[in-house]
Scaffold this motif. Structure first.
Motif, short mmCIF file in Angstrom:
data_model
loop_
_atom_site.label_atom_id
_atom_site.label_comp_id
_atom_site.label_asym_id
_atom_site.label_seq_id
_atom_site.Cartn_x
_atom_site.Cartn_y
_atom_site.Cartn_z
N GLU A 31 14.11 15.73 9.45
CA GLU A 31 15.28 15.90 10.32
C GLU A 31 16.19 17.00 9.79
N ARG A 57 19.21 5.41 4.47
CA ARG A 57 19.29 6.80 4.00
C ARG A 57 20.18 6.90 2.76
N ILE A 72 7.17 2.75 1.79
CA ILE A 72 8.21 2.75 2.83
C ILE A 72 9.31 3.74 2.46
N LEU A 73 9.75 3.72 1.18
CA LEU A 73 10.82 4.61 0.76
C LEU A 73 10.39 6.07 0.88
N GLN A 113 10.99 11.40 6.50
CA GLN A 113 11.64 11.48 7.81
C GLN A 113 12.99 12.18 7.68
N ALA A 114 13.74 11.83 6.62
CA ALA A 114 15.05 12.43 6.41
C ALA A 114 14.91 13.93 6.17
N LEU A 143 13.58 -3.07 5.01
CA LEU A 143 13.55 -1.59 5.00
C LEU A 143 12.73 -1.06 6.16
N GLN A 144 11.57 -1.68 6.36
CA GLN A 144 10.66 -1.22 7.41
C GLN A 144 11.33 -1.29 8.77
N LYS A 179 14.54 1.25 9.03
CA LYS A 179 14.39 2.54 8.35
C LYS A 179 15.12 3.69 9.04
N ASP A 193 4.03 -1.26 -1.51
CA ASP A 193 4.59 -1.16 -0.16
C ASP A 193 6.00 -0.59 -0.20
N THR A 194 6.81 -1.09 -1.17
CA THR A 194 8.19 -0.60 -1.29
C THR A 194 8.19 0.92 -1.46
N LEU A 200 18.62 6.02 -0.47
CA LEU A 200 17.79 7.03 -1.10
C LEU A 200 18.63 8.00 -1.90
N SER A 213 8.26 7.27 3.05
CA SER A 213 8.22 7.66 4.46
C SER A 213 9.64 7.87 5.00
N VAL A 214 10.60 7.05 4.50
CA VAL A 214 11.98 7.25 4.91
C VAL A 214 12.48 8.61 4.43
N GLN A 215 12.15 8.93 3.19
CA GLN A 215 12.55 10.21 2.60
C GLN A 215 11.96 11.38 3.39
N ASN A 264 11.02 -5.23 1.60
CA ASN A 264 10.13 -4.30 2.32
C ASN A 264 10.27 -4.45 3.82
#
Lengths: 245, 67
Positions: free
Chosen positions: B55, A239, B44-45, B51-52, A229-230, A233, B40-41, A242, B47-49, A226
């Motif tokens: 963009e 990316r 976070i994932l 953001q992607a 990753l944080q 990110k 949490d994992t 994902l 929020s990354v998604q 975590n």
């Protein structure tokens, strides 16, 4: 060895290493904990003095050992973070601290629940108990110090220094039962010369110690992932992660 | 097995409250930290998604406005 270790300073390699190790730790945790709890609760013989109340030993001793073990690992990570300036080591410090705090809390709570029927008091300001409480505060101190800084570089350094300074508490906890007159009993399993515990109780206890160690490892790996990753990110490798999953 | 019946097992020779209090809080704390970490994992994932995706949308909007 340096050649072999060097790649793991990179965040994505460290992340992959966490992923590789995680299933092994998880399996060991589940197997040992299920067997250890059932064995300790139902199959180990009752104590001749404390009867069935002694069964708390099967979580009290493992959590107490691991509260100190986790702290040692955290301090080692802190030394690595300060000496070699590795960011992953800083993240490891922050990943271990909450797990260590939980294990310490378990040691204190189970100790209180054992102290009440045996000593007649939930809590006494005894050397062993007090030093263990200070250990909990050290964990919380490391965590809050880290989160108090906006600049994560300074935060990591400050938290690491506190983690290292706090190591002084470990020998105090360990030897507290010898240095001071205390209600808490002396060491049982760390004395190798005399057998202070019967094998029928020793083996389930060992199993539970392994289970707790593996649990601390498992959750630390999850939290380290975590943290990585944080912090990473915005990097391309996250990316890609994902898209694959 | 050290106990004759299930109720004996729960009673723990009269120490049931203390034994189950210990094991109960222990299980609660262990599961608590485990699931909060797993959660949490996921957070976070996600929020990354997001953001992607964001963009991607901005890029698309820019391209469309150029046409």
């Amino acid at each position: 060895m340096w050649k072999w270790l060097h790649p793991y300073a990179k965040a994505d390699r460290a992340y992959q290493l966490c992923n590789t190790l995680l299933p092994y730790f998880a399996v060991v945790t589940v197997v040992c904990m299920v067997v250890g709890w059932v064995w300790g609760l139902a199959y180990a013989p009752a104590d001749y003095q404390q009867k069935d109340s002694y069964r708390i030993i099967f979580i009290h001793v493992p959590s107490a050992i691991l509260s100190m073990g986790a702290y040692s690992s955290m301090a080692i990570a802190a030394v690595v973070a300060l000496v070699w300036q590795l960011r992953n080591a800083e993240l490891a410090v922050i990943a271990i601290a909450p797990v260590g705090a939980c294990v310490t809390a378990i040691a204190l709570i189970t100790g209180a629940a054992w102290g009440k029927p045996m000593w007649g008091a939930w809590w006494v300001w005894d050397a062993r108990l007090t030093s263990e409480l200070i250990l909990l505060f050290l964990y919380l101190g490391v965590l809050s110090l880290y989160h108090a800084f906006e600049d994560k570089k300074a935060a990591g350094r400050a938290a690491s220094i506190l983690a290292i300074v706090g190591v002084i508490n470990l020998p105090i906890i360990h030897f507290s039962v010898e240095w001071w007159n205390t209600l808490h009993q002396g060491a049982t399993i760390t004395k190798f010369d005399t057998k202070a515990i019967d094998p029928s109780m020793f083996w389930p206890l060992m199993l539970n110690i392994v289970a707790f160690a593996a649990f601390v490892g498992t959750v630390t790996l999850i939290r380290l992932k975590n943290e990585i990753l944080q912090r990473e990110k915005h990097r391309p490798w996250v990316r890609q992660l994902l898209n694959r999953g | 097995m050290q106990f004759d019946s299930f109720s004996d097992f729960i009673a723990m020779g009269g120490y049931g409250f203390y034994v189950w209090l210990s094991f109960g809080t222990c299980a609660l704390i262990l599961l608590g930290i485990l699931f909060s970490s797993l959660n949490d994992t996921k957070r976070i994932l996600t929020s990354v998604q997001q953001q992607a995706d964001r963009e991607q949308r901005i890029k698309q909007a820019k391209q469309e406005s150029q046409v």
